[in-house]
Design a protein around this motif. Structure first.
Motif, PDB file in Angstrom:
ATOM      1  N   MET A 177      -7.132   8.067 -10.280  1.00 54.42           N
ATOM      2  CA  MET A 177      -5.693   7.975 -10.028  1.00 54.42           C
ATOM      3  C   MET A 177      -4.949   7.505 -11.284  1.00 54.42           C
ATOM      4  O   MET A 177      -3.946   8.111 -11.692  1.00 54.42           O
ATOM      5  CB  MET A 177      -5.429   7.010  -8.871  1.00 54.42           C
ATOM      6  CG  MET A 177      -3.949   6.901  -8.493  1.00 54.42           C
ATOM      7  SD  MET A 177      -3.637   5.791  -7.105  1.00 54.42           S
ATOM      8  CE  MET A 177      -3.814   4.202  -7.916  1.00 54.42           C
ATOM      9  N   PHE A 178      -5.460   6.445 -11.922  1.00 56.59           N
ATOM     10  CA  PHE A 178      -4.790   5.938 -13.121  1.00 56.59           C
ATOM     11  C   PHE A 178      -4.922   6.914 -14.286  1.00 56.59           C
ATOM     12  O   PHE A 178      -4.023   7.003 -15.135  1.00 56.59           O
ATOM     13  CB  PHE A 178      -5.356   4.570 -13.504  1.00 56.59           C
ATOM     14  CG  PHE A 178      -4.951   3.470 -12.561  1.00 56.59           C
ATOM     15  CD1 PHE A 178      -3.624   3.291 -12.216  1.00 56.59           C
ATOM     16  CD2 PHE A 178      -5.893   2.624 -12.000  1.00 56.59           C
ATOM     17  CE1 PHE A 178      -3.239   2.278 -11.341  1.00 56.59           C
ATOM     18  CE2 PHE A 178      -5.526   1.613 -11.135  1.00 56.59           C
ATOM     19  CZ  PHE A 178      -4.198   1.445 -10.800  1.00 56.59           C
ATOM     20  N   LEU A 214       8.207  11.470 -11.663  1.00 57.51           N
ATOM     21  CA  LEU A 214       7.226  10.385 -11.641  1.00 57.51           C
ATOM     22  C   LEU A 214       7.123   9.791 -10.240  1.00 57.51           C
ATOM     23  O   LEU A 214       6.025   9.441  -9.778  1.00 57.51           O
ATOM     24  CB  LEU A 214       7.619   9.309 -12.651  1.00 57.51           C
ATOM     25  CG  LEU A 214       6.667   8.116 -12.784  1.00 57.51           C
ATOM     26  CD1 LEU A 214       5.283   8.581 -13.213  1.00 57.51           C
ATOM     27  CD2 LEU A 214       7.220   7.090 -13.765  1.00 57.51           C
ATOM     28  N   ALA A 215       8.254   9.674  -9.547  1.00 55.60           N
ATOM     29  CA  ALA A 215       8.240   9.137  -8.185  1.00 55.60           C
ATOM     30  C   ALA A 215       7.452  10.040  -7.244  1.00 55.60           C
ATOM     31  O   ALA A 215       6.696   9.560  -6.388  1.00 55.60           O
ATOM     32  CB  ALA A 215       9.671   8.961  -7.676  1.00 55.60           C
ATOM     33  N   LEU A 216       7.609  11.353  -7.390  1.00 52.40           N
ATOM     34  CA  LEU A 216       6.864  12.289  -6.541  1.00 52.40           C
ATOM     35  C   LEU A 216       5.364  12.164  -6.778  1.00 52.40           C
ATOM     36  O   LEU A 216       4.566  12.140  -5.829  1.00 52.40           O
ATOM     37  CB  LEU A 216       7.321  13.722  -6.816  1.00 52.40           C
ATOM     38  CG  LEU A 216       8.743  14.084  -6.361  1.00 52.40           C
ATOM     39  CD1 LEU A 216       9.113  15.475  -6.864  1.00 52.40           C
ATOM     40  CD2 LEU A 216       8.846  14.031  -4.843  1.00 52.40           C
ATOM     41  N   LEU A 217       4.965  12.074  -8.048  1.00 48.48           N
ATOM     42  CA  LEU A 217       3.545  11.957  -8.372  1.00 48.48           C
ATOM     43  C   LEU A 217       2.970  10.648  -7.854  1.00 48.48           C
ATOM     44  O   LEU A 217       1.936  10.636  -7.158  1.00 48.48           O
ATOM     45  CB  LEU A 217       3.358  12.063  -9.884  1.00 48.48           C
ATOM     46  CG  LEU A 217       1.922  11.808 -10.390  1.00 48.48           C
ATOM     47  CD1 LEU A 217       0.981  12.878  -9.883  1.00 48.48           C
ATOM     48  CD2 LEU A 217       1.892  11.727 -11.909  1.00 48.48           C
ATOM     49  N   LEU A 218       3.625   9.535  -8.171  1.00 50.56           N
ATOM     50  CA  LEU A 218       3.096   8.237  -7.766  1.00 50.56           C
ATOM     51  C   LEU A 218       3.135   8.063  -6.253  1.00 50.56           C
ATOM     52  O   LEU A 218       2.233   7.446  -5.665  1.00 50.56           O
ATOM     53  CB  LEU A 218       3.888   7.116  -8.447  1.00 50.56           C
ATOM     54  CG  LEU A 218       3.716   7.006  -9.966  1.00 50.56           C
ATOM     55  CD1 LEU A 218       4.511   5.829 -10.494  1.00 50.56           C
ATOM     56  CD2 LEU A 218       2.252   6.864 -10.329  1.00 50.56           C
ATOM     57  N   GLY A 219       4.181   8.584  -5.607  1.00 50.66           N
ATOM     58  CA  GLY A 219       4.239   8.496  -4.150  1.00 50.66           C
ATOM     59  C   GLY A 219       3.068   9.200  -3.495  1.00 50.66           C
ATOM     60  O   GLY A 219       2.444   8.676  -2.564  1.00 50.66           O
ATOM     61  N   ALA A 220       2.736  10.395  -3.996  1.00 50.96           N
ATOM     62  CA  ALA A 220       1.595  11.139  -3.445  1.00 50.96           C
ATOM     63  C   ALA A 220       0.280  10.416  -3.733  1.00 50.96           C
ATOM     64  O   ALA A 220      -0.596  10.323  -2.862  1.00 50.96           O
ATOM     65  CB  ALA A 220       1.575  12.549  -4.017  1.00 50.96           C
ATOM     66  N   LEU A 221       0.127   9.885  -4.953  1.00 54.18           N
ATOM     67  CA  LEU A 221      -1.112   9.196  -5.306  1.00 54.18           C
ATOM     68  C   LEU A 221      -1.300   7.915  -4.502  1.00 54.18           C
ATOM     69  O   LEU A 221      -2.408   7.630  -4.020  1.00 54.18           O
ATOM     70  CB  LEU A 221      -1.121   8.881  -6.805  1.00 54.18           C
ATOM     71  CG  LEU A 221      -1.294  10.072  -7.757  1.00 54.18           C
ATOM     72  CD1 LEU A 221      -1.199   9.610  -9.199  1.00 54.18           C
ATOM     73  CD2 LEU A 221      -2.616  10.769  -7.505  1.00 54.18           C
TER      74      LEU A 221
END
Length: 767
Positions: free
Chosen positions: A351-352, A418-425
């Motif tokens: 993830m990171f 970035l919000a879409l990516l981090l929210g999904a992760l």
């Protein structure tokens, strides 16, 4: 020959490094290892919080299993029925508390003594005496003696002599000793199941601490009446002074029998609480569940106790499944826990890695800024920790609240991608770590992505509330639909879960509304709300600019209007450009008279200065503006635009003037260093800064046009834009040629509107 060879070799490109060599070079950098250490630290904290060495518990309240459940290992579990039966036995055998009111017995004996005194002091002919004497005969016995002068006289003779009445009272009191202690009752007040029916606990009125255990047969009037008659007869016969003890005992008993009071009252509250306390003290009875046995729990609304497919889980089902889960965890070996720990770290490492790869390609500044990168990782840590803790409550689905707030924060503080990516992760990591299925991941992703997409422009506090409500509307059918498609029965439990998810999304909007001012301060971000507040003309800096540098203020207003339109034309933040333009020249407040727009035809201060000194004064307004903005606590993004709106451009007027003076001096060896006449920068880093640079330049230059015809304005704008482009001022910001052309068109349109032609009217004739 050697010089030529050397020059030729200098232009030969270096051999590109192999991928492995590049990889090794990256991991030789200290800053890379620092970021890896941060990721490992975050993962370790999550590993401890989420108990990453144990398998997750994958069942949730109100969710139906996809198959009939059987035990995977042997474990002990509470035998609900056996425990309840044992507790019911305790309740049935509990000694109910009855309050004993001895005052009633005292009143009865006092009334008896009263009537005895009346008999002893009266004659049968007295009306009152006849009424009193009638009380000493059994009214319900037709064969009993009836009141007559003879038996009256005989009874009176037995109690009227000196000391007889007192001795009779003593005998009655002795026969009442046991009744005084135990009390009297007609029938028990408590019902079957509420307590013991053979014994009770009796306590004096107001003194529950002095209770005693009493057999029911010792207090029930119907059972003790015979013993009372015998005791009374024996006690009276012991008194030698009473001449006819049998007669006296019979008459006194006939008086007492119908008047015996009920002195025991059931203390319902104390009895019930005591029974429940005693039942609760019974230890749970355990039963052994063998591997392969069907898992059964008490399901009062179903005929079967087996946990079957398609039936939503209730509280007791969850308790049973947790008992099995705990047994599985305890049975695991160290090796299994180590392997699971490795995969846990692998999940978060992946993830990171994906996050850093995205930042490396799309937002390298955020990756290079250690503080911002640490804040980003901290937000992930806090979100997953809070989501994990609130999800421990089986009833709610409140993990949607921190995850939705997290994505809204990222969208506002950074950007939507970035919000879409981090929210999904984060949704994926949470669902996997907690053992939840695809339905949970889809619902959380739907909430996070929809909330992020709607947080692009926040112009009012109520916008976030509306975002929460909109997300709730999206989440509700999503939760119902995906759960049903994955095999959940279309029952009320499914709708309840969906309502919990939707309610959490709505709460997230409300919480975010309250958090927004703090987020703006902590992350140094500017929403449209804060920018609109800064655009107030009553801001102290703007008021000072009007008073001390009116020409600069007028210039700033024009630049604001032009840059806002140009920024919106390319999809940049027009409001940020407008507000930053208001403050972009506040540094001129230090020496306003040195800038042409503030000189009203008087002496030019630069006439007495050498070009280098004039250049220093002009350039200083950028640093002065940054210092003043920081002093007044303007947002960091506005300060950045103040510092970048001139980039590293050349102060051309004074540079040419210096060249001319040098030429006139005739010093052929001396040169003018161009670096001394350039602004310190940095160059524009964002599209907004590029827009500001062009708007500021063309607005200033347009003032020098004698006849600002559209053709001249167009030529001016294109010339300035080409010079900035050729000078490399846009090399460090993400802006395309197409966007530059769009900016030029917008600026030309704005300048034409400012300098539009006016109709010439004939001069007004004087009277």
């Amino acid at each position: 020959m050697s010089n030529a060879t050397s020059n030729r070799n200098r232009w030969i490109p270096a051999t590109p490094k192999a991928p492995l060599r590049k990889f090794i070079d990256v991991f030789q950098r200290a800053d890379v290892w620092l970021r890896i250490g941060l990721c490992l630290a975050i993962t370790t904290i999550l590993y401890v919080v989420m108990i990453g060495w144990n398998p997750p518990f994958q069942y949730r309240l109100r969710e139906a299993p996809q198959r009939n459940l059987h035990a995977h290992t042997e474990f002990e579990y509470d035998d609900y029925r056996a425990t309840e039966e044992a507790r019911n036995r305790v309740r049935r055998n509990f000694l109910c508390l009855y309050e004993h009111d001895t005052q009633q017995l005292e009143e009865v004996r006092s009334a008896l003594t009263n009537d005895l005194f009346k008999i002893a002091q009266s004659e049968f002919e007295d009306v009152d005496a006849k009424e009193v004497w009638a009380k000493f005969f059994a009214a319900d016995d037709d064969n009993a003696d009836q009141p007559s002068p003879e038996n009256f006289a005989e009874f009176k003779e037995s109690i009227s002599k000196d000391g007889q009445l007192e001795r009779l009272q003593d005998a009655i009191a002795k026969s009442f000793i046991e009744i005084n202690s135990n009390g009297l009752i007609d029938v028990l007040t408590h019902e079957i199941g509420q307590g013991n029916f053979e014994e009770i606990e009796v306590f004096p009125k107001g003194n529950v601490a002095n209770s005693k255990r009493v057999n029911i047969s010792d207090v029930r009037i119907a059972e003790i009446i015979g013993d009372l008659k015998t005791r009374m007869s024996n006690e009276i016969q012991k008194e030698d002074v009473i001449e006819n003890p049998e007669l006296v005992a019979k008459r006194v008993f006939d008086w007492l029998k119908p008047r015996l009071p009920i002195t025991l009252t059931w203390d319902e509250a104390r009895s019930k609480s005591g029974a429940e306390a005693a039942a609760s003290a019974v230890e749970r009875i355990q039963k052994i569940v063998a591997p392969g046995d069907a898992l059964e729990s008490e399901r009062r609304d179903l005929d079967t106790r087996v946990i079957t497919a398609g039936v939503p889980l209730n509280d007791e089902d969850i308790s049973l499944l947790r008992a099995e889960h705990n047994a599985l965890v305890n049975a695991e070996t160290i090796g299994t826990k180590v392997v699971r720990s490795i995969f846990f770290y692998g999940l978060y490492a992946a993830m990171f890695l994906l996050v850093t790869q995205y930042l490396y390609l799309r937002d390298p500044e955020l990756l290079n800024d250690l503080k911002q990168f640490s804040i980003l990782l901290g937000l992930i840590l806090v979100t997953l920790t809070v989501a994990w803790l609130v999800a421990l409550n089986e009833e709610w689905r409140s993990e949607i609240v921190p995850i939705t707030i997290f994505t809204m924060t990222i969208a506002i503080a950074y950007h939507i991608e970035l919000a879409l990516l981090l929210g999904a992760l984060v949704s994926f990591a949470f669902s996997v770590s907690h053992g939840f299925g695809l339905a949970e991941f889809v619902v959380l992703t739907a909430a996070s992505s929809s909330s992020a997409l709607m947080c692009q422009r926040i112009r009012s506090r109520t916008k976030l509330v509306n975002v929460g409500l909109t997300v709730a509307v999206i989440v509700l059918p999503t939760a119902i639909g995906v759960s049903y498609m994955l095999g959940q029965p279309l029952e009320w439990a499914l709708f309840t879960n969906a309502l919990w998810y939707a309610g959490g999304a709505g709460i997230a909007g409300l919480v975010m509304t309250a958090l927004l001012p703090f987020l703006e301060r902590w992350f140094d971000i500017q929403t449209d709300i804060s920018l609109l507040e800064l655009s107030d003309a009553n801001h102290p800096l703007l008021k000072e600019l009007v008073q001390r540098a009116p020409g600069t203020y007028n210039h700033s207003i024009n630049v604001a209007s032009m840059s806002e339109a140009a920024a919106e034309a390319i999809g940049a933040n027009g409001l940020l450009c407008r507000v930053a333009a208001y403050f972009h020249d506040v540094g001129k407040l230090r020496k306003p008279e040195y800038f042409i727009e503030n000189q009203s035809g008087g002496i030019n201060k630069h006439d007495d200065l050498v070009p280098t000194m004039s250049t220093l004064v002009i350039i200083a307004h950028v640093k002065d503006g940054s210092d003043i903005a920081k002093k007044h606590r303007l947002p960091g993004r506005i300060i950045d635009l103040i510092e970048q709106h001139h980039g590293t451009t050349l102060v051309e007027y004074f540079y040419r003037r210096a060249e001319k003076q040098l030429e006139e001096s005739g010093d052929a060896e001396a040169t003018v260093d161009e670096a001394d006449y350039r602004y310190p920068g940095p160059k524009p880093q964002t599209p907004e800064a590029a827009v500001m640079m062009l708007a500021d330049a063309v607005e200033s230059a347009s003032r020098a046009l004698r006849e600002p015809a559209p053709a001249r304005i167009e030529g001016l704008v294109q010339d300035i834009a080409n010079k900035k482009f050729d000078d490399g001022q846009f090399d460090e910001c993400e802006i395309t040629i197409e966007q530059l052309n769009t900016i030029e068109e917008s600026l030309i349109k704005s300048l034409n509107a400012m300098y539009h032609a006016r109709v010439k009217y004939p001069e007004q004739q004087t009277a």
